[in-house]
Design a protein around this motif. Structure first.
Motif, mmCIF file in Angstrom:
data_model
loop_
_atom_site.group_PDB
_atom_site.id
_atom_site.type_symbol
_atom_site.label_atom_id
_atom_site.label_comp_id
_atom_site.label_asym_id
_atom_site.label_seq_id
_atom_site.Cartn_x
_atom_site.Cartn_y
_atom_site.Cartn_z
ATOM 1 N N GLY A 500 0.906 -0.726 0.129
ATOM 2 C CA GLY A 500 0.039 -0.013 0.028
ATOM 3 C C GLY A 500 0.881 1.528 -0.380
ATOM 4 N N VAL A 501 0.211 2.420 -0.066
ATOM 5 C CA VAL A 501 0.941 3.769 -0.269
ATOM 6 C C VAL A 501 0.630 4.275 0.846
ATOM 7 C CG1 VAL A 501 1.712 5.853 -1.638
ATOM 8 C CG2 VAL A 501 1.178 3.043 -3.003
ATOM 9 N N ALA A 502 0.974 5.726 1.837
ATOM 10 C CA ALA A 502 0.467 6.398 2.483
ATOM 11 C C ALA A 502 0.544 7.549 2.412
ATOM 12 C CB ALA A 502 1.269 6.026 4.121
ATOM 13 N N GLY A 503 -0.044 8.841 3.069
ATOM 14 C CA GLY A 503 0.188 9.622 2.842
ATOM 15 C C GLY A 503 -0.102 10.492 0.887
ATOM 16 N N VAL A 504 -0.745 10.319 0.274
ATOM 17 C CA VAL A 504 -1.500 9.780 -0.437
ATOM 18 C C VAL A 504 -2.553 11.186 -0.983
ATOM 19 C CG1 VAL A 504 -3.047 8.793 -2.378
ATOM 20 C CG2 VAL A 504 -1.060 7.866 -1.230
ATOM 21 N N TYR A 505 -2.406 11.756 -1.428
ATOM 22 C CA TYR A 505 -3.009 12.672 -1.948
ATOM 23 C C TYR A 505 -4.498 12.101 -3.412
ATOM 24 C CZ TYR A 505 -1.085 15.930 0.642
ATOM 25 O OH TYR A 505 -0.248 17.483 1.772
ATOM 26 N N PRO A 506 -5.574 12.648 -3.075
ATOM 27 C CA PRO A 506 -6.395 12.232 -4.416
ATOM 28 C C PRO A 506 -5.845 12.001 -5.642
ATOM 29 C CG PRO A 506 -7.505 13.404 -2.597
ATOM 30 C CD PRO A 506 -6.186 14.004 -2.274
ATOM 31 N N GLU A 507 -5.276 13.193 -5.806
ATOM 32 C CA GLU A 507 -4.306 13.687 -7.012
ATOM 33 C C GLU A 507 -3.267 12.477 -8.085
ATOM 34 O OE1 GLU A 507 -3.657 17.083 -5.338
ATOM 35 O OE2 GLU A 507 -4.781 15.625 -5.265
ATOM 36 N N ASP A 508 -2.391 11.677 -6.262
ATOM 37 C CA ASP A 508 -1.651 10.826 -6.601
ATOM 38 C C ASP A 508 -2.246 9.373 -7.317
ATOM 39 O OD1 ASP A 508 0.182 13.064 -5.509
ATOM 40 O OD2 ASP A 508 -0.190 11.994 -3.726
ATOM 41 N N LYS A 509 -2.926 9.297 -7.200
ATOM 42 C CA LYS A 509 -4.499 8.065 -7.600
ATOM 43 C C LYS A 509 -3.930 8.225 -9.508
ATOM 44 C CE LYS A 509 -7.546 7.801 -3.502
ATOM 45 N NZ LYS A 509 -8.723 7.677 -3.258
ATOM 46 N N TYR A 510 -4.125 8.960 -9.880
ATOM 47 C CA TYR A 510 -4.045 8.827 -11.277
ATOM 48 C C TYR A 510 -2.875 8.602 -11.481
ATOM 49 C CZ TYR A 510 -3.877 10.245 -15.949
ATOM 50 O OH TYR A 510 -3.918 9.863 -17.631
ATOM 51 N N GLN A 538 -9.477 6.723 -16.088
ATOM 52 C CA GLN A 538 -8.084 5.443 -15.970
ATOM 53 C C GLN A 538 -7.473 4.546 -16.386
ATOM 54 O OE1 GLN A 538 -6.131 7.442 -17.971
ATOM 55 N NE2 GLN A 538 -4.859 5.218 -17.853
ATOM 56 N N ALA A 539 -8.350 3.963 -15.036
ATOM 57 C CA ALA A 539 -8.708 2.367 -14.223
ATOM 58 C C ALA A 539 -9.668 1.849 -14.883
ATOM 59 C CB ALA A 539 -8.705 2.863 -13.249
ATOM 60 N N GLU A 540 -8.956 0.405 -15.887
ATOM 61 C CA GLU A 540 -10.393 -0.035 -16.218
ATOM 62 C C GLU A 540 -11.187 -0.544 -15.618
ATOM 63 O OE1 GLU A 540 -5.842 -1.521 -17.900
ATOM 64 O OE2 GLU A 540 -6.471 -0.938 -16.264
ATOM 65 N N VAL A 541 -11.490 -0.488 -14.379
ATOM 66 C CA VAL A 541 -11.608 -1.040 -13.466
ATOM 67 C C VAL A 541 -12.368 0.182 -12.568
ATOM 68 C CG1 VAL A 541 -14.108 -2.567 -12.279
ATOM 69 C CG2 VAL A 541 -12.279 -3.577 -13.548
ATOM 70 N N GLY A 542 -13.467 0.792 -12.865
ATOM 71 C CA GLY A 542 -13.055 2.462 -12.041
ATOM 72 C C GLY A 542 -14.160 2.115 -11.419
ATOM 73 N N ILE A 543 -14.204 2.062 -9.915
ATOM 74 C CA ILE A 543 -14.853 1.433 -8.796
ATOM 75 C C ILE A 543 -15.842 2.562 -7.984
ATOM 76 C CG2 ILE A 543 -16.005 0.176 -6.940
ATOM 77 C CD1 ILE A 543 -13.626 -1.880 -7.790
ATOM 78 N N ALA A 544 -16.897 3.534 -8.130
ATOM 79 C CA ALA A 544 -17.591 3.982 -6.883
ATOM 80 C C ALA A 544 -17.706 3.917 -5.970
ATOM 81 C CB ALA A 544 -18.666 4.881 -7.647
ATOM 82 N N VAL A 545 -17.466 3.280 -4.910
ATOM 83 C CA VAL A 545 -17.877 3.813 -3.939
ATOM 84 C C VAL A 545 -19.983 3.664 -3.379
ATOM 85 C CG1 VAL A 545 -16.291 2.762 -3.236
ATOM 86 C CG2 VAL A 545 -17.158 5.036 -2.201
ATOM 87 N N ARG A 546 -20.517 3.109 -2.690
ATOM 88 C CA ARG A 546 -21.561 3.690 -2.371
ATOM 89 C C ARG A 546 -21.552 5.425 -1.628
ATOM 90 N NH1 ARG A 546 -25.946 2.185 2.583
ATOM 91 N NH2 ARG A 546 -27.877 3.117 1.680
ATOM 92 N N SER A 547 -21.033 5.810 -1.482
ATOM 93 C CA SER A 547 -21.008 7.521 -0.607
ATOM 94 C C SER A 547 -20.209 8.154 -1.830
ATOM 95 C CB SER A 547 -20.021 7.298 0.550
ATOM 96 O OG SER A 547 -18.934 7.049 0.687
ATOM 97 N N ALA A 548 -20.148 8.163 -2.822
ATOM 98 C CA ALA A 548 -19.103 8.386 -3.979
ATOM 99 C C ALA A 548 -19.912 10.172 -4.390
ATOM 100 C CB ALA A 548 -18.729 7.504 -5.146
ATOM 101 N N THR A 549 -19.279 10.326 -4.512
ATOM 102 C CA THR A 549 -20.227 12.028 -5.226
ATOM 103 C C THR A 549 -20.345 11.696 -6.871
ATOM 104 O OG1 THR A 549 -17.822 12.695 -6.441
ATOM 105 C CG2 THR A 549 -18.421 13.749 -4.018
#
Length: 785
Positions: A500-510, A538-549
C-alpha cells in the motif's frame, strides 16, 4: 404548496435534457452494411445471375434474420444500460417547506434553494446567495482551470464544484439552462474494451485458415475446367463461415445478462464491457476509509495544550465542523461535543471553509456574544505550521501523534485565534475508524482470485501499517513522497513489492494507476471524490463506492450500492464466468470452421463435386452460430486467476479438434457412399453431408464447454433445450425433405447421430483433455443467470 409545485411543473417540466434517440429504421438499415452483410448480398446477386432462385430466397431470408437478431440484441442491451443509469440519477440537497431534504435533481424547479459542495455536479443554473466555491467548467468552456464564484454569481448547470460549498437559488432548469443549450449532461470518456481486439484476432485466424484452403480448391477447379462463377456462391459461403457472425451478439448478450445479474448483488454497471474488464483485473487499489474501515470515527483520547481543557478541544473542534456535509471527522467531533452538552445556540458559525487536501484543515469564523474568533481543525503538521510552533514543541507533539498512530488512531489538532493574533494550539484528539468486520475475509478472497490488493490512504504511514495488517493486506507500506522521488521506470516495481501507499493525495491515485498499467497490469481503482475521477476514468475498472460524489459515479464503470467493498467480488466472478463462455464459443467456432472447410474442400478434391449446396451451408452456419448465443446462460466455474485472452492457444486446440472431426467426417462419408449407396452427385448425399456437419457441430458444443471431461458439469437448461431444438429441426429437414433438401431414410439419420455422438463424446473429448490446458480448481457452484 402542492398546487404551486404542480403549476410550476406544468410550466417548466422536469430538470432534464432529453436525449435524442437514434432513428430505429436507420439503425436497422445499418445491419445490411458490413463484411457479413456484403458477403450475403454478393451470394444473392451471384445466385440470381445463375438463376438459382431457391438459393436467392434462402440467403435473403437468412440476411433478414441476421439483421433482426443483431438489431434486437443491441436494442435490448441499450435498454438495459438505460435502466441501470436511471439508478445513478444525480441527487441534490434541496430546501422546501423549511426542511433540507435530498431529492433527485430532475425534480428541481426555478425558485428552489439548493446547496452544493465539493464533488457535486451543479444540477441547474443557480444564483449564489451564500458562500463561495471554485468550479470546473471544462465541460462547458473547454478551459481546465478552476473558476471562482461568489455571492451574486451564477453557477451553470453541468459544471463541477471542486472546492468550497454554497447555497443558491435555482434560476433555470432543463433545456433552458446554459448547459442544456450546449451539450449533453454526461460527457464521460470510456476506455476501449477488449472486445474489438478479440473479434479481430479470431477473424484473422479463421480467414487465414479458410482462405488458404479455398485458394487450393479454386486452383483445382480452374485446372479441371470448371466455371468459376458456378463455384463462387459456395466458396463465398465457406468464406462467410470464417467470419464470427454471432460473436458480437454473444458478447452483447453475455454482458447484458451479467449486468442484470450484478444489479441483484448491489452492483450497477454503467458500461456493458465492465464485467469483461473485471475478469482480467489483477490489481485492485482500494481506499482505506469507508472501504476497508467502517468510516464511523469516534473521538477517543483528548490531549489539551497548556491553558486549555479537554472540553475546549471538543467544543472548538466541533465548531470547526459542518454537520450538513456529513463528513466523518466533523460528525465525530460534533457527536462528542453534544454528548457532553458543550454546544448551544450562543455559538454561531458565520463562515465555514471545508477540508481542502492542499491545506489539510477546516476553518470556521465563530461569533459568541460580542466576540468573534477563528477555529481550525486538521492535520497536526498543518496546524503546527499555522501556529508557528518551535522545533522542540513540534517534536514533542509529533511524538504523541506518532504514538497514537502506532495504535491505529488518527490524530487531529485543534487551534483557535482571536483578531490578528496567530492561532494557538488548543490540543489533540485521537480518532479511531475500526476495520469493517468483513474486510479481512474480503481481502483474502480477492487474493485467492489472483487479485493483488493495494491500500491507498492519506493517513500517516504508522496508521496505514496498522490497518493494512489488521485487514490482511500486509504491512509493507511505502510513502507517496517516496514514489514521486523514484525513477519512473521503477515505480511499478515498487508498487508491486509493497502492499500500500500512505500519505496519498487524491491526485496521486491517477499516477499510481498509470504506473501499474505501465507495468502491464489490469487495474481496478476505488474512489468517492471529485479528485478521484481522473483515476477512475484511467483504470480499466473504475469503482465508485456507495458514498461517492456524482462526479466519481459519472467517471466509474462500476458503482457499488452497498457499504464496503464486498460487492466487488461479484463483477470479478461474473466476468470470469462470461470469459469462459465466450472462450467456449470461440473454440467451437474454430474447430467447426476447420471441419466445414476441410471436409467440403477435401470432398471436392476427392469426388470432383461439392457435396453440399451454398444454401445448405448458409443454413448450417446460422443454425449453429446463433444457437450458441445461448452459451451466455451456460453453467460454468470461474477461474482462480485473472482472465487472459489466449487466441493462439485456443486456435491450437481448435485446429486439433477440427482436424480430428474432419477425419471422422470422411470416415462417415465413406460409410454413406459404400453402405447407404449414396451417389457422388446425388441430392441425398447433400442432405447426408448436411446432417453430418450439423451433428458434429452440435455435439462438439457439449465437448468443448467443459475443460475437463464433458460429464463434469451439466449445461444450462436454456442451452440444452436450444441444442435439442436444433437437432430436431435438422432431423426434420432431412427426414421430410424440407427447404429444398432431398429426404433420406430415418435409419441413415440415426446412423449419423450415433456415429457423430460416439466420435465426439469419446475420441474428441479425450483429445481435448490431452491438448487443452489443465482444468482449474473447482470453485463454488456458480449462481444461476
Amino acid at each position: 404548496m402542492q398546487s404551486d409545485l404542480a403549476s410550476l411543473r406544468a410550466q417548466f417540466g422536469y430538470n432534464e435534457v432529453l436525449e435524442k434517440k437514434p432513428n430505429p429504421v436507420l439503425l436497422f438499415a445499418k445491419k445490411f452494411w458490413g463484411l457479413t452483410a456484403w458477403l450475403l448480398e454478393i451470394i444473392i446477386g451471384l445466385s440470381w445471375f445463375l438463376h438459382k432462385f431457391a438459393d436467392v430466397y434462402t440467403v435473403l431470408g437468412l440476411l433478414i434474420f441476421n439483421a433482426v437478431i443483431g438489431f434486437t440484441q443491441e436494442h435490448n442491451a441499450a435498454k438495459a444500460v438505460a435502466a441501470l443509469k436511471k439508478k445513478l440519477q444525480i441527487n441534490v440537497k434541496l430546501l422546501r417547506d423549511g426542511q433540507w431534504t435530498t431529492r433527485a435533481a430532475r425534480e428541481l424547479l426555478p425558485g428552489d434553494v439548493v446547496r452544493v459542495r465539493s464533488g457535486d455536479f451543479v444540477p441547474a443554473d443557480v444564483q449564489l446567495t451564500q458562500g463561495a466555491v471554485r468550479l470546473d467548467q471544462a465541460a462547458l468552456t473547454g478551459e481546465s482551470g478552476a473558476v471562482a464564484k461568489k455571492v451574486g454569481d451564477t453557477l451553470y448547470s453541468g459544471s463541477i464544484v471542486t472546492k468550497g460549498e454554497a447555497t443558491g437559488t435555482v434560476t433555470l432548469t432543463g433545456p433552458r439552462t446554459y448547459y442544456g443549450k450546449t451539450i449533453a449532461l454526461v460527457n464521460t470518456a470510456q476506455p476501449q474494451s477488449h472486445i474489438e481486439a478479440v473479434v479481430g484476432s479470431v477473424t484473422r485466424w479463421l480467414l487465414a485458415i479458410v482462405g488458404t484452403l479455398l485458394a487450393v480448391a479454386l486452383g483445382v477447379a480452374v485446372s479441371k475446367g470448371l466455371h468459376v462463377l458456378q463455384l463462387m456462391p459456395l466458396l463465398l459461403v465457406l468464406l462467410l463461415g470464417a467470419v464470427p457472425v454471432a460473436l458480437g451478439a454473444l458478447f452483447t448478450v453475455s454482458m447484458a445478462l451479467a449486468s442484470r445479474q450484478l444489479v441483484a448483488q448491489g452492483v450497477l454497471v454503467t458500461r456493458l464491457s465492465a464485467p469483461d474488464d473485471a475478469a482480467s483485473m489483477d490489481v485492485l487499489c482500494v481506499d482505506k476509509t469507508g472501504t476497508l474501515t467502517l468510516n464511523q470515527l469516534t473521538v477517543g483520547t483528548v490531549q489539551p495544550a497548556d491553558g486549555f481543557g479537554a472540553d475546549d478541544v471538543l467544543r472548538l473542534g466541533a465548531l470547526a465542523s459542518q454537520e450538513a456535509d456529513h463528513d466523518a471527522i466533523d460528525l465525530a467531533f460534533i457527536a462528542a461535543a453534544r454528548q457532553k452538552s458543550l454546544l448551544d445556540s450562543t455559538f454561531v458559525q458565520k463562515t465555514f471553509v471545508p477540508f481542502d487536501p492542499q491545506t489539510r484543515r477546516t476553518e470556521a469564523q465563530i461569533q459568541h456574544g460580542p466576540a468573534t474568533f477563528l477555529v481550525l481543525k486538521g492535520a497536526f503538521a498543518s496546524l503546527a505550521a499555522a501556529c508557528g510552533l518551535d522545533a522542540a514543541a513540534t517534536a514533542a507533539w509529533a511524538a504523541k501523534v506518532a504514538a497514537a498512530a502506532r495504535q491505529g488512531y488518527r490524530t487531529l489538532a485543534v487551534a483557535t485565534a482571536t483578531g490578528a493574533a496567530p492561532p494557538r494550539l488548543v490540543g489533540l484528539a485521537d480518532l479511531h475508524d475500526a476495520p469493517r468486520p468483513d474486510s479481512r475475509q474480503l481481502v483474502q478472497e480477492l487474493k485467492s482470485l489472483g487479485v493483488a490488493v493495494k491500500m491507498l490512504t492519506g493517513d500517516a504511514r504508522p496508521i496505514a501499517i496498522q490497518i493494512a495488517t489488521a485487514v490482511g493486506v500486509g504491512g509493507a507500506i511505502i510513502q507517496a513522497a517516496d514514489l514521486k522521488k523514484a525513477d519512473p521506470a521503477q515505480v511499478a516495481a515498487l508498487l508491486e513489492k509493497n502492499d500500500g501507499v500512505a500519505g496519498v493525495y487524491p491526485e496521486d491515485k491517477y499516477d499510481i494507476v498509470k504506473a501499474l498499467q505501465a507495468g502491464s497490469h489490469i487495474v481496478g481503482m476505488t474512489g468517492d471524490g471529485v479528485n478521484d475521477a481522473p483515476a477512475l476514468k484511467q483504470a480499466e475498472v473504475g469503482i465508485a463506492v456507495r458514498s461517492a460524489t456524482d462526479v466519481a459515479k459519472g467517471a466509474a464503470s462500476v458503482v457499488l450500492t452497498q457499504d464496503g467493498l464486498v460487492s466487488i467480488l461479484e463483477p470479478i466472478k461474473v466476468g470470469r464466468m462470461m470469459f469462459e463462455r465466450i472462450n467456449t464459443w470461440i473454440l467451437n467456432k474454430l474447430a467447426r470452421t476447420i471441419l466445414k472447410t476441410c471436409f467440403v474442400v477435401g470432398a471436392f478434391l476427392v469426388l470432383g463435386k461439392f457435396v453440399i449446396s451454398a444454401a445448405a451451408m448458409l443454413l448450417l452456419i446460422f443454425m449453429t452460430d446463433f444457437v450458441k448465443i445461448s452459451l451466455a446462460t451456460d453453467h460454468v466455474q470461474w477461474a482462480p486467476q485473472p482472465a487472459r485472452w489466449n487466441i493462439r492457444g485456443l486456435a491450437k486446440t481448435g485446429i486439433v479438434i477440427g482436424l480430428a472431426m474432419t477425419l471422422e467426417a470422411f470416415g462417415l462419408l465413406y460409410l454413406g457412399l459404400r453402405y447407404f449407396r449414396l451417389g457422388a452427385g446425388s441430392a441425398a448425399l447433400s442432405t447426408f453431408c448436411f446432417e453430418l456437419l450439423l451433428f458434429f457441430a452440435l455435439f462438439s458444443i457439449f465437448v468443448v464447454r467443459e475443460k475437463s471431461h464433458f460429464w463434469h458439469s451439466a449445461p444450462s437448461r436454456t442451452l440444452l433445450l436450444l441444442l435439442l431444438a436444433d437437432m430436431v429441426l435438422g432431423l426434420a429437414l432431412a427426414t421430410f425433405g424440407l427447404l429444398g433438401f432431398q429426404a433420406i431414410p430415418l435409419t441413415q439419420s440415426v446412423a449419423v447421430i450415433a456415429y457423430t455422438a460416439v466420435c465426439s463424446f469419446v475420441i474428441n473429448d479425450l483429445l481435448k483433455v490431452a491438448v487443452s490446458r489443465p482444468a482449474p480448481a473447482a470453485g463454488p457452484p456458480p449462481p444461476a443467470v
